[in-house]
Write a protein that holds these residues in place. Structure first.
Motif, PDB file in Angstrom:
ATOM      1  N   SER A 262       1.056  -1.009  -0.344  1.00 20.78           N
ATOM      2  CA  SER A 262      -0.179  -0.088  -0.294  1.00 20.78           C
ATOM      3  C   SER A 262       0.874   1.354  -0.034  1.00 20.78           C
ATOM      4  O   SER A 262       0.039   2.223  -0.364  1.00 20.78           O
ATOM      5  CB  SER A 262      -1.277  -0.058   1.536  1.00 20.78           C
ATOM      6  OG  SER A 262      -0.419  -0.281   2.034  1.00 20.78           O
ATOM      7  N   CYS A 263       1.975   1.346   0.212  1.00 20.49           N
ATOM      8  CA  CYS A 263       2.644   2.277   0.164  1.00 20.49           C
ATOM      9  C   CYS A 263       4.315   2.489  -0.122  1.00 20.49           C
ATOM     10  O   CYS A 263       4.421   1.758  -1.229  1.00 20.49           O
ATOM     11  CB  CYS A 263       2.539   3.086   1.754  1.00 20.49           C
ATOM     12  SG  CYS A 263       3.513   4.936   1.930  1.00 20.49           S
ATOM     13  N   ASP A 264       5.207   2.604   0.911  1.00 20.79           N
ATOM     14  CA  ASP A 264       6.534   1.825   0.451  1.00 20.79           C
ATOM     15  C   ASP A 264       6.633   0.256   0.662  1.00 20.79           C
ATOM     16  O   ASP A 264       7.620   0.363   0.155  1.00 20.79           O
ATOM     17  CB  ASP A 264       7.674   2.774   1.956  1.00 20.79           C
ATOM     18  CG  ASP A 264       7.296   3.901   1.494  1.00 20.79           C
ATOM     19  OD1 ASP A 264       6.809   4.728   0.754  1.00 20.79           O
ATOM     20  OD2 ASP A 264       7.856   5.100   2.331  1.00 20.79           O
ATOM     21  N   GLU A 265       6.052  -0.218   0.983  1.00 19.89           N
ATOM     22  CA  GLU A 265       7.129  -2.104   1.470  1.00 19.89           C
ATOM     23  C   GLU A 265       6.127  -2.659   0.707  1.00 19.89           C
ATOM     24  O   GLU A 265       4.887  -2.427   0.293  1.00 19.89           O
ATOM     25  CB  GLU A 265       6.775  -2.344   2.661  1.00 19.89           C
ATOM     26  CG  GLU A 265       7.045  -1.332   4.151  1.00 19.89           C
ATOM     27  CD  GLU A 265       8.734  -1.909   4.131  1.00 19.89           C
ATOM     28  OE1 GLU A 265       9.455  -2.231   3.132  1.00 19.89           O
ATOM     29  OE2 GLU A 265       9.772  -1.473   4.336  1.00 19.89           O
ATOM     30  N   THR A 266       7.201  -4.007  -0.113  1.00 20.37           N
ATOM     31  CA  THR A 266       6.758  -4.985  -0.635  1.00 20.37           C
ATOM     32  C   THR A 266       6.128  -5.604   0.094  1.00 20.37           C
ATOM     33  O   THR A 266       7.950  -6.719   1.028  1.00 20.37           O
ATOM     34  CB  THR A 266       7.355  -5.032  -2.284  1.00 20.37           C
ATOM     35  OG1 THR A 266       7.741  -4.061  -2.905  1.00 20.37           O
ATOM     36  CG2 THR A 266       6.554  -6.430  -2.520  1.00 20.37           C
ATOM     37  N   ALA A 267       5.651  -6.551   0.392  1.00 18.44           N
ATOM     38  CA  ALA A 267       5.534  -7.727   1.696  1.00 18.44           C
ATOM     39  C   ALA A 267       4.744  -8.945   1.320  1.00 18.44           C
ATOM     40  O   ALA A 267       3.340  -8.634   0.775  1.00 18.44           O
ATOM     41  CB  ALA A 267       5.348  -7.177   2.850  1.00 18.44           C
ATOM     42  N   ALA A 268       5.176 -10.304   1.554  1.00 19.13           N
ATOM     43  CA  ALA A 268       4.585 -11.019   1.429  1.00 19.13           C
ATOM     44  C   ALA A 268       4.679 -11.906   2.492  1.00 19.13           C
ATOM     45  O   ALA A 268       5.760 -12.059   3.093  1.00 19.13           O
ATOM     46  CB  ALA A 268       4.831 -11.462   0.172  1.00 19.13           C
ATOM     47  N   ALA A 269       3.559 -12.966   2.763  1.00 17.91           N
ATOM     48  CA  ALA A 269       3.544 -13.550   3.975  1.00 17.91           C
ATOM     49  C   ALA A 269       2.230 -15.168   4.386  1.00 17.91           C
ATOM     50  O   ALA A 269       1.511 -14.746   3.930  1.00 17.91           O
ATOM     51  CB  ALA A 269       3.078 -12.579   5.970  1.00 17.91           C
ATOM     52  N   VAL A 270       2.852 -15.775   4.857  1.00 18.47           N
ATOM     53  CA  VAL A 270       1.918 -16.982   5.356  1.00 18.47           C
ATOM     54  C   VAL A 270       2.438 -17.375   6.651  1.00 18.47           C
ATOM     55  O   VAL A 270       3.110 -17.593   7.245  1.00 18.47           O
ATOM     56  CB  VAL A 270       2.655 -18.294   4.545  1.00 18.47           C
ATOM     57  CG1 VAL A 270       1.209 -19.330   4.714  1.00 18.47           C
ATOM     58  CG2 VAL A 270       3.329 -18.097   2.697  1.00 18.47           C
ATOM     59  N   VAL A 271       0.335 -16.902   6.662  1.00 21.43           N
ATOM     60  CA  VAL A 271      -0.034 -17.304   8.387  1.00 21.43           C
ATOM     61  C   VAL A 271      -0.660 -18.843   8.246  1.00 21.43           C
ATOM     62  O   VAL A 271      -1.574 -18.497   7.190  1.00 21.43           O
ATOM     63  CB  VAL A 271      -0.638 -15.894   8.762  1.00 21.43           C
ATOM     64  CG1 VAL A 271      -1.406 -16.374   9.909  1.00 21.43           C
ATOM     65  CG2 VAL A 271       0.398 -14.362   8.469  1.00 21.43           C
ATOM     66  N   CYS A 272      -0.405 -19.300   8.910  1.00 23.26           N
ATOM     67  CA  CYS A 272      -1.351 -20.561   9.304  1.00 23.26           C
ATOM     68  C   CYS A 272      -2.512 -20.111  10.649  1.00 23.26           C
ATOM     69  O   CYS A 272      -2.060 -19.722  11.374  1.00 23.26           O
ATOM     70  CB  CYS A 272      -0.960 -21.383   9.884  1.00 23.26           C
ATOM     71  SG  CYS A 272      -0.388 -22.622   8.950  1.00 23.26           S
ATOM     72  N   ASN A 273      -4.034 -20.439  10.549  1.00 23.77           N
ATOM     73  CA  ASN A 273      -5.150 -20.504  11.465  1.00 23.77           C
ATOM     74  C   ASN A 273      -5.334 -19.273  11.772  1.00 23.77           C
ATOM     75  O   ASN A 273      -5.651 -18.424  12.760  1.00 23.77           O
ATOM     76  CB  ASN A 273      -4.969 -21.239  12.705  1.00 23.77           C
ATOM     77  CG  ASN A 273      -5.021 -22.771  11.618  1.00 23.77           C
ATOM     78  OD1 ASN A 273      -5.985 -22.952  10.795  1.00 23.77           O
ATOM     79  ND2 ASN A 273      -4.792 -23.505  12.307  1.00 23.77           N
TER      80      ASN A 273
END
Lengths: 346, 147
Positions: free
Chosen positions: A13-24
């Motif tokens: 949405s702004c400066d950061e490019t981020a990705a994550a995998v979260v369980c439950n």
């Protein structure tokens, strides 16, 4: 049998490019933030300055890394969640396009997440129990917003900044004081050695019932003070002692915190909150955490603060909120658009 | 077209917002307005006035320093840009600047002085704000605008 619900979250949405995998919704399998990995070394080539905020060069390596670190195959994912609002349109579009593409290719449902609502998820992530309703405060460089939180999918905006966000005030005052960027940590550091009562800077409350915020008058007051009350004179900052800078930083920080705590307290009383939630980049500020803790304790409420690593923009919070939307069957279709505004849309 | 410069003195944030409203009410769409002046000179407050003069909710107009572009969809599509954090003209242009400009849009640019080469071919309205005291500002407007 695999009962786990795994969500891939994407944040641009702004400066950061981020990705994550979260369980439950709670267990973080992976979290990758572009500014925290050495893209150049790892993938070769240079990210051109042009694209420094355009995310295009970063989205693929960040996504690839997030999947690899989670040690899963795309088939094991249950949905793709993406922050599609509010933010910078050209930035949001990159994450949104990636999310739509993966959703289509992997045949996984698409989930739209409000970036500011997601920040609250960071505060709830490590909590064992959460008593609701909560007065939720998000304080960052771009946002300062208060919500009535009935649950993570039932949020009502109570107030927001009408000029500068609190984090922006930190950065601009750091500029006035010639402290280093980013301003938040440098003001906090300088303030440690200063007297928060040295200078009485204004606290803009905007009327006794208002839950909105205004920090631009405070910024002007600090500037005026540093000019020696003469806007045409050169800044006095260069000739100030370290102690004087520390006093200004501490007094400024105290003024911001005072307003944030009073407004959070006002909101908590208004909605009968059992919990205060704090998220966003400025939530990393220790003095703010302590002041809110004190207020919460004195009023018999519980304070939940985002862990420092999830205060600033990240995708864990997006995947986590995505999980609750998944459980509620709140899916988006391929017509999903990026929106610059929309602090109040679930 | 010959452009003239008009000067105003504002004695408060409210006066700056009121001047902005007057400017907003005269806009016909297609304008690019540059707002320059030091930190705390009232650029965002003037932008708030201009956008409310075009029908936007004034309270929703806040500083775009971090997000870089705020959008308000009212009488026109108002793109409120802040070049404060732009590290180059190319980066500014990558915000989608060229696509914002159009007959049904008004583009407001804070800290426009930082990205002047991007504005070379445009006929902009230039507004400069200057500190005259803690609350007093000199506001100079140059361009085709009838107030």
């Amino acid at each position: 049998m695999d009962n786990e619900i795994r969500i891939l979250g994407i944040e641009t949405s702004c400066d950061e490019t981020a990705a994550a995998v979260v369980c439950n919704g709670k267990e973080v399998s992976s979290s990758v933030i572009s500014s925290q990995i050495k893209l150049h070394e790892k993938y070769g080539g240079v990210v051109p300055e042009l694209a420094s905020r355009a995310h295009i060069e970063k989205i693929y390596p960040v996504l690839k890394d997030a999947i690899a670190r989670a040690s899963i195959l795309p088939e094991q994912l249950d949905a793709v969640a993406v922050a599609n609002r509010p933010g910078l349109s050209v930035a949001l579009i990159v994450g949104l396009t990636a999310a739509k593409t993966l959703s289509l290719v992997w045949e996984k449902p698409l989930i739209a997440v409000n970036h500011i609502h997601a920040h609250l998820q960071s505060a709830m992530l490590e909590a064992d129990a959460l008593e609701l309703p909560a007065a939720a405060l998000i304080v960052s460089g771009g946002h300062t917003s208060l919500y009535d939180c009935r649950n993570c999918l039932d949020l009502k905006l109570l107030g927001a900044t009408i000029d500068d966000a609190a984090g922006e005030a930190f950065d601009k005052v750091a500029t006035i004081l010639k402290l280093s960027y980013p301003g938040g940590p440098s003001i906090e550091k300088a303030a440690c050695n200063g007297n928060p009562k040295a200078i009485q800077f204004p606290r803009s409350m905007l009327g006794k019932d208002s839950l909105d915020f205004s920090f631009s008058g405070l910024k002007t007051a600090v500037l005026y003070y540093c000019q020696g009350n003469d806007m045409k004179a050169p800044s006095r900052v260069n000739s100030m002692s370290e102690n004087e800078i520390a006093d200004i930083a501490a007094s400024f920080q105290a003024a911001v915190i005072d307003v944030l705590v009073k407004k959070a307290s006002r909101a908590a009383k208004k909605i009968g909150a059992k919990t205060i939630l704090l998220g966003g980049g400025v939530a990393a500020n220790s003095a703010l955490r302590e002041a809110l803790e004190e207020m919460a304790e004195a009023s018999g409420r519980k304070l939940l603060v985002a862990p420092r690593k999830y205060c600033t923009d990240n995708a864990v919070m997006v995947a986590s909120l995505g999980y609750y939307k998944y459980k509620a069957g709140m899916f988006a279709d391929m017509g999903l658009e990026a929106k610059a505004s929309g602090e109040d849309s679930i | 077209m010959q452009s003239k410069t008009i000067e105003f003195i504002s004695n408060s944030v409210d006066e700056t917002i009121r001047l902005g409203r007057k400017i907003g009410a005269t806009l016909k769409g297609g304008e690019v307005i540059c707002l320059d002046g030091n930190l705390s000179s009232g650029k965002t407050h003037l932008a708030k006035g201009i956008a409310s003069g075009l029908g936007a909710d004034g309270d929703s107009v806040n500083s775009p320093t971090f997000v870089m572009v705020n959008e308000y969809h009212c009488k026109f599509d108002v793109y409120h840009i802040d070049a404060y954090r732009a590290e180059s003209v190319a980066e500014f242009e990558a915000l989608g600047f060229a696509e914002f400009i159009g007959p049904s849009a008004v583009v407001l640019i804070e800290w426009a002085n930082k990205i002047l080469p991007a504005l070379e071919s445009l006929d902009c309205i230039r507004i400069e704000l200057e500190h005259k005291g803690q609350n007093v500002r000199l506001i100079k407007i140059t361009g085709d605008l009838s107030l």
